[in-house]
Design an enzyme around this catalytic site. Structure first.
Site: not given
Ligand code: PLP
Ligand code: COI
Length: 343
Positions: A85, A187, A223
């Site tokens: 990612r 991200k 989301e």
């Molecule tokens: N959506 C956003 C905007 C986020 O910042 C995060 C955190 O990383 C997620 C979703 C969840 O992604 P993940 O489960 O890969 O941490």
């Molecule tokens: C995560 O869940 O890893 C994120 O990047 C969210 C962040 C705002 C702590």
């Protein structure tokens, strides 16, 4: 390298406020090549004042965690998914992706050298891992930089949403965090900068955080600012939004699998229209930081959608939480390739 003396940390009281650890990793990109990277004890960087990361937001990052098992071992949860990612995020904003090998090597070295900062199993706290890339070097031209830094920094963390497993109240935001066909699916810092004001508005009205609608039509749930959304339909189906403007969450990807193969639920990724929220018994946000944070209510203009029994986590959400964290902390046998043990 001089290691910082390990501070006495109360691992039971962690938040997301800064805790300095032993070392972080830094690698430089110049003349088309990444160097081999090194660990440094210094917790700051010296970069040119006209770096693209400062002025044009050319940067990307990842979020993952290291978990301490009951036996005292350290393990990572699906780190290769983060590596891939990260490459996609970097490519979207014209930065040279690091190889999966370099990403993994950096993460493992930093976790190993900070092993005493991985909280004990009993606390259920974790070591948060933040890989990042920034455009550096002098450049006022609105064009990709020629130089970059890829780094990895870690710190121990506790709950991101202090409500934990108690359902929290969320606000449907009037604002967007990302544009249609914009950068919502990667991200990068800009999405998070855009979410700070909506988050402030939600908090100042007494909500835990906000949930965004799809930016094109404002009719569907997208989301949160830092987590995906899922809900359990009254007929027991696990439903999560399908949208091109949300981050593909690795936690959500895992929950789809857990719901199907551990809880034997039907799973569905589809559009969730706001008025369909009445079809759900349970709702939650999920992510690395959020883990699973149940949503008790979702306020959209004058309508408040309530989920489940006030103050109580729904039983499916609770089971999902138990299996997810059980796998992450090494108590439940994981699917193939989900866990990487660190020596
Ligand atoms: N959506 C956003 C905007 C986020 O910042 C995060 C955190 O990383 C997620 C979703 C969840 O992604 P993940 O489960 O890969 O941490
Ligand atoms: C995560 O869940 O890893 C994120 O990047 C969210 C962040 C705002 C702590």
């Amino acid at each position: 390298m001089i290691k910082q003396p390990t501070p006495l940390i109360d691992f039971t009281n962690l938040t997301y406020h800064y805790v300095r650890t032993n070392v972080n990793y830094v690698s430089y990109y110049k003349d088309g090549l990444w160097d081999e990277g090194q660990l440094q004890a210094e917790d700051s960087l010296r970069i040119n004042i006209l770096s693209t990361t400062f002025h044009y937001g050319q940067q990307a990052f990842e979020g993952m965690k290291a978990y301490r098992t009951k036996e005292g071992k350290i393990q990572l949860f699906r780190p290769y998914e983060n590596a891939v990612r990260f490459q996609k995020s970097c490519q979207r904003i014209m930065m040279p992706p690091v190889s999966v090998e370099q990403f993994m090597d950096a993460v493992i070295r930093v976790v190993e050298q900070n092993s005493e900062f991985v909280p004990p199993y009993e606390t259920q706290a974790t070591l948060y891992i933040r890989p990042y890339m920034i455009g550096v070097g002098p450049n006022l031209v609105l064009a990709p930089s020629k130089e970059y830094i890829f780094g990895v920094v870690v710190m121990p963390v506790g709950l991101f949403f202090k409500s934990g497993l108690t359902p929290a109240d969320f606000l449907v935001s009037e604002f967007d965090r990302a544009a249609p066909h914009g950068t919502g699916a990667v991200k990068i810092g800009g999405n998070y900068a855009a979410s700070m004001y909506p988050n402030y508005i939600a908090k100042s009205q007494g909500f835990t955080d906000c949930i965004y609608l799809d930016p094109a039509t404002h009719t569907r749930i997208d989301e949160g600012g830092a987590a995906n959304f899922f809900a359990i339909r009254k007929d027991g189906v696990f439903v999560s939004p399908k949208s091109s403007s949300i981050l593909p969450s690795i936690t959500k990807l895992s929950l789809l699998d857990i719901a199907k193969n551990y809880l034997h639920l039907e799973v569905l990724e589809t559009e969730i229209y706001i008025e369909d929220l009445t079809l759900f018994d349970e709702a939650a946000t999920c992510g690395t930081a959020a883990i699973i944070t149940p949503i008790g209510s979702l306020t959209h203009h004058d309508t408040v959608y309530h989920f489940g029994t006030k103050g109580q986590v729904g039983h499916v959400t609770k089971r999902l939480y138990e299996v997810l964290t059980g796998i992450q902390f090494g108590d439940i046998t994981p699917p193939h390739n989900w866990i990487l043990s660190i020596e």
